[in-house]
Design a protein around this motif. Structure first.
Motif, short mmCIF file in Angstrom:
data_model
loop_
_atom_site.label_atom_id
_atom_site.label_comp_id
_atom_site.label_asym_id
_atom_site.label_seq_id
_atom_site.Cartn_x
_atom_site.Cartn_y
_atom_site.Cartn_z
N ARG A 74 50.87 30.92 42.81
CA ARG A 74 51.24 31.93 43.55
C ARG A 74 49.92 32.64 43.72
N MET A 75 49.51 32.74 45.27
CA MET A 75 48.12 33.28 45.61
C MET A 75 48.41 34.68 46.33
N ASP A 76 47.33 35.42 46.31
CA ASP A 76 47.57 36.72 46.65
C ASP A 76 46.05 37.27 46.65
N GLU A 77 45.68 38.46 47.63
CA GLU A 77 44.47 39.05 47.38
C GLU A 77 44.89 40.57 47.28
N THR A 78 43.84 41.14 46.52
CA THR A 78 43.77 42.61 46.37
C THR A 78 42.63 43.18 46.69
N TYR A 79 42.55 44.46 46.43
CA TYR A 79 41.08 45.33 47.15
C TYR A 79 40.36 45.79 46.21
N ILE A 80 38.99 45.77 46.17
CA ILE A 80 37.89 45.86 45.37
C ILE A 80 36.84 46.80 46.14
N LYS A 81 36.53 48.12 45.74
CA LYS A 81 35.40 49.00 46.59
C LYS A 81 34.11 48.79 46.15
N VAL A 82 33.45 48.25 46.81
CA VAL A 82 31.99 48.15 46.84
C VAL A 82 31.08 48.79 48.02
N LYS A 83 30.33 49.82 47.19
CA LYS A 83 29.49 50.62 47.83
C LYS A 83 30.18 51.41 48.82
N GLY A 84 31.43 51.74 48.66
CA GLY A 84 32.26 52.62 49.30
C GLY A 84 33.25 51.74 50.13
N TRP A 86 35.91 48.50 51.15
CA TRP A 86 37.03 47.46 50.45
C TRP A 86 36.27 45.96 50.85
N LYS A 87 36.29 45.50 49.58
CA LYS A 87 36.13 44.04 49.47
C LYS A 87 37.41 43.50 49.07
N TYR A 88 37.29 42.09 49.16
CA TYR A 88 38.77 41.48 48.90
C TYR A 88 38.51 40.20 47.71
N LEU A 89 39.54 40.66 46.72
CA LEU A 89 39.41 39.68 45.50
C LEU A 89 40.72 38.82 45.70
N TYR A 90 40.45 37.70 46.08
CA TYR A 90 41.73 36.23 46.21
C TYR A 90 41.79 35.97 44.65
N ARG A 91 43.06 35.87 44.21
CA ARG A 91 43.56 35.41 43.02
C ARG A 91 44.94 34.44 43.21
N GLY A 189 30.82 41.05 41.59
CA GLY A 189 31.04 39.78 41.49
C GLY A 189 31.07 39.42 39.94
N SER A 190 29.83 39.71 39.39
CA SER A 190 29.65 39.39 37.99
C SER A 190 30.61 40.27 36.82
N VAL A 191 30.93 41.44 37.20
CA VAL A 191 31.93 42.35 36.35
C VAL A 191 33.04 41.58 36.34
N ILE A 192 33.49 41.47 37.75
CA ILE A 192 35.02 40.83 37.76
C ILE A 192 35.19 39.60 37.15
N ALA A 193 33.88 38.82 37.20
CA ALA A 193 33.95 37.51 36.35
C ALA A 193 34.27 37.87 34.88
N GLY A 194 33.77 38.82 34.32
CA GLY A 194 34.09 39.08 32.89
C GLY A 194 35.38 39.78 32.78
N ILE A 195 35.79 40.55 33.68
CA ILE A 195 37.13 41.10 33.43
C ILE A 195 38.33 40.05 33.41
N GLU A 196 38.21 39.14 34.19
CA GLU A 196 39.19 37.74 34.50
C GLU A 196 39.04 37.16 33.37
N LEU A 197 37.83 36.95 32.70
CA LEU A 197 37.70 36.07 31.63
C LEU A 197 38.39 36.69 30.29
N MET A 198 38.20 37.86 30.10
CA MET A 198 38.89 38.62 29.14
C MET A 198 40.69 38.72 29.28
N HIS A 199 40.90 38.62 30.52
CA HIS A 199 42.46 38.74 30.96
C HIS A 199 42.82 37.32 30.72
N MET A 200 42.12 36.35 30.66
CA MET A 200 42.72 34.87 30.55
C MET A 200 42.62 34.71 28.89
N ILE A 201 41.58 35.28 28.28
CA ILE A 201 41.55 35.07 26.76
C ILE A 201 42.88 35.76 26.24
#
Length: 230
Positions: A74-84, A86-91, A189-201
């Motif tokens: 199941r694939m979708d994208e959500t929004y992450i704000k960077v320097k004000g 919106w960028k896109y987080l595909y998951r 990108g660095s912090v989201i990698a850590g958040i996704e890691l903890m979520h998978m743990i």
């Protein structure tokens, strides 16, 4: 193994700070106060630098221990704000809710969606089928991939099938919300990698060699190549 040479603080202080940051809805200033209460004086800017430097490395190391995911995505994208902005987080998750992969992109278009699928398929193998919303860009990306395949990936653009991944976004957004606004694309990108890691743990997606049951914290330390301090 992570290289902690030249760091002024002990390894366990660094790891506990960055783990707390990506595990719970906290800001860097919250962590500065929490560490002060524990007798450790560390500036919030130092924690920020640790997160950017070490979290993507730990997530990369952890991938070697990630359990296989199912073939129905199941694939979708959500929004992450960077320097004000919106960028896109595909998951993507499989039908059991296990995280397949993720990718932060500056744009939301066919090229970005294809980069996501290429990354996910390199790490997890090819899916049998993918459910997605009515996005033409996402469908175009799969069509481009299918053009070079003998057996095409089945695409299902049915909204209710994507409820699993839309619900899964909430766990990520819950942690990013107190972060307010990332200052750079790299830091995001660095912090989201850590958040996704903890979520998978938390979802039990890593096979860590240990005879006894391990807490989420223990697994994070193990995946980082360290033993959790007593």
């Amino acid at each position: 193994m992570l290289n902690f040479k030249g760091m002024r603080f002990p390894i366990d202080v660094i790891l506990v700070c960055i783990r707390w940051y990506v595990a719970y809805p906290l800001s860097y200033r919250h962590l500065e106060e929490m560490m002060e209460e524990r007798g450790v004086s560390v500036d919030h800017s130092s924690i920020n630098r640790w997160a950017i430097r070490f979290l993507p490395l730990i997530e990369k190391m952890a991938r070697k221990h990630k359990r296989p995911v199912g073939g129905s995505w199941r694939m979708d994208e959500t929004y992450i704000k960077v320097k004000g902005v919106w960028k896109y987080l595909y998951r993507a998750v499989d039908k059991q809710g296990k995280t397949v992969d993720f990718l932060l992109t500056a744009k939301r278009d066919m090229a970005a969606a294809k980069r996501f699928f290429d990354k996910a398929m390199r790490a997890n193998g090819d899916p049998d089928k993918v459910a997605m919303d009515k996005s033409g860009a996402n469908k175009a990306a799969i069509d481009a991939i299918n053009a070079g395949r003998d057996v095409p990936i089945l695409v299902r653009q049915v909204k209710y099938l994507n409820n699993i991944v839309e619900q899964d976004h909430r766990a990520i957004k819950r942690v990013t919300r107190p972060m307010l606004n990332f200052k750079s694309f790299r830091s995001a990108g660095s912090v989201i990698a850590g958040i996704e890691l903890m979520h998978m743990i938390r979802k039990g997606q890593f096979a860590v060699d240990d005879a006894s049951p391990m807490s989420f914290a223990d697994k994070f330390y193990a995946l980082a190549g360290q033993v959790r301090p007593v």
